[in-house]
Design a protein around this motif. Sequence first.
Motif, short mmCIF file in Angstrom:
data_model
loop_
_atom_site.label_atom_id
_atom_site.label_comp_id
_atom_site.label_asym_id
_atom_site.label_seq_id
_atom_site.Cartn_x
_atom_site.Cartn_y
_atom_site.Cartn_z
N GLU A 47 0.83 -1.21 0.00
CA GLU A 47 0.00 0.00 0.00
C GLU A 47 0.86 1.26 0.00
O GLU A 47 0.51 2.27 -0.62
CB GLU A 47 -0.94 -0.01 1.20
N GLU A 48 2.01 1.20 0.67
CA GLU A 48 2.89 2.36 0.71
C GLU A 48 3.46 2.66 -0.67
O GLU A 48 3.50 3.82 -1.11
CB GLU A 48 4.02 2.11 1.70
N LEU A 49 3.93 1.63 -1.37
CA LEU A 49 4.51 1.83 -2.70
C LEU A 49 3.45 2.17 -3.73
O LEU A 49 3.63 3.07 -4.56
CB LEU A 49 5.29 0.59 -3.14
N TYR A 50 2.33 1.45 -3.67
CA TYR A 50 1.30 1.63 -4.69
C TYR A 50 0.42 2.86 -4.43
O TYR A 50 -0.33 3.28 -5.30
CB TYR A 50 0.40 0.39 -4.78
N GLN A 51 0.51 3.40 -3.21
CA GLN A 51 -0.26 4.60 -2.83
C GLN A 51 -1.77 4.37 -2.99
O GLN A 51 -2.50 5.21 -3.51
CB GLN A 51 0.20 5.81 -3.66
N LYS A 52 -2.20 3.21 -2.53
CA LYS A 52 -3.62 2.86 -2.66
C LYS A 52 -4.01 1.86 -1.58
O LYS A 52 -3.23 0.97 -1.24
CB LYS A 52 -3.87 2.25 -4.03
N LYS A 53 -5.20 1.99 -1.04
CA LYS A 53 -5.76 1.02 -0.11
C LYS A 53 -6.07 -0.26 -0.86
O LYS A 53 -6.66 -0.23 -1.95
CB LYS A 53 -7.03 1.58 0.53
N ILE A 54 -5.66 -1.39 -0.29
CA ILE A 54 -5.88 -2.69 -0.93
C ILE A 54 -6.73 -3.56 -0.02
O ILE A 54 -6.43 -3.73 1.17
CB ILE A 54 -4.54 -3.40 -1.22
N THR A 55 -7.77 -4.14 -0.57
CA THR A 55 -8.66 -5.04 0.17
C THR A 55 -8.30 -6.49 -0.16
O THR A 55 -8.27 -6.88 -1.33
CB THR A 55 -10.13 -4.79 -0.20
N VAL A 56 -8.01 -7.27 0.87
CA VAL A 56 -7.66 -8.68 0.68
C VAL A 56 -8.94 -9.51 0.62
O VAL A 56 -9.79 -9.44 1.50
CB VAL A 56 -6.76 -9.19 1.82
N LEU A 57 -9.05 -10.32 -0.44
CA LEU A 57 -10.20 -11.20 -0.62
C LEU A 57 -9.86 -12.61 -0.18
O LEU A 57 -8.77 -13.11 -0.45
CB LEU A 57 -10.63 -11.22 -2.09
N SER A 58 -10.80 -13.25 0.50
CA SER A 58 -10.62 -14.64 0.89
C SER A 58 -10.93 -15.56 -0.28
O SER A 58 -11.45 -15.12 -1.33
CB SER A 58 -11.56 -14.99 2.06
N ARG A 59 -10.65 -16.83 -0.12
CA ARG A 59 -10.99 -17.80 -1.16
C ARG A 59 -12.49 -17.80 -1.44
O ARG A 59 -12.93 -17.88 -2.59
CB ARG A 59 -10.53 -19.19 -0.73
N GLU A 60 -13.27 -17.68 -0.37
CA GLU A 60 -14.73 -17.66 -0.52
C GLU A 60 -15.18 -16.41 -1.28
O GLU A 60 -16.09 -16.46 -2.12
CB GLU A 60 -15.42 -17.72 0.85
N ASP A 61 -14.53 -15.27 -0.99
CA ASP A 61 -14.85 -14.04 -1.71
C ASP A 61 -14.64 -14.19 -3.21
O ASP A 61 -15.41 -13.68 -4.02
CB ASP A 61 -13.99 -12.88 -1.21
N VAL A 62 -13.56 -14.89 -3.55
CA VAL A 62 -13.19 -15.02 -4.97
C VAL A 62 -14.02 -16.09 -5.67
O VAL A 62 -14.50 -15.88 -6.79
CB VAL A 62 -11.68 -15.35 -5.10
#
Length: 267
Positions: A47-62
Amino acid sequence: MLDFVGLGLYDEKDISLKGLEKIRNADKVYVEFYTSILMGTDLEKMEELYQKKITVLSREDVEQHAEDWIADAKDMNVVFLTGGDTMVSTTHVDLRLRALAMGIETTLVHGASIASAICGLSGLQNYRFGKAATVPHPYVTSRGTRVISETPYDTIKMNRDNGLHTAVFLDIDKDKGYMTVNEALSILLEVEGKRGEGIMNDRIAVGVARAGSPSPVVKADYAEELKDFDFGVPLHILIIPADLHFVEAEALVKLAGGPEKILEDVE
């Protein structure tokens, strides 16, 4: 718009400039780490390098609730991140097809793949690889019986019969952790002992650890000896070569520390 972006092999810096541009222009960024994971970084560094909030998805989410977050891409720019190259997993192809069915345009930004990295690190020729295999962790049934899959052994046997190398991916399990080259070889040799077919006996195997890192480990040796080699921390991948071209044999000796006898075997 839904952009699929491959992150590369090891850390947050492996991303391409094109991928970084996609992330920074996105309204929402999602990532999944269950098919692959970048061992040299963490979410905070990304997130620091990409300058963006990232949401982690679980296997079930995907796999079960993908439409819930794919729908964001109907009126926003959404980026979906994966380790390695995007679209290598059939799961990701399915996501792209779901998006298209919802009328959402998709694009791909490719990243470095372990499939090509193992060729560069070991010196094995990429066009000589056949069907890949995956060694899953053994499991115990409700009756207490230990079960190991023989499918990867069958794949290796089929490839060898056709003169093809086998890339053997190693299981990632949230409870059992990251399988090592040593564990995978022990499982394959156990199947060998059970079936007595001899495709692993007195044959060269190659282990690769931490591809893409500043200090990857690549080691070739006969399977019985290689299973005791210390590859260090994950991620690991195993290669079971077929009969070697003389240039491949030389590469395994000089680039992967293989025994000189490999050269004698092809002469």
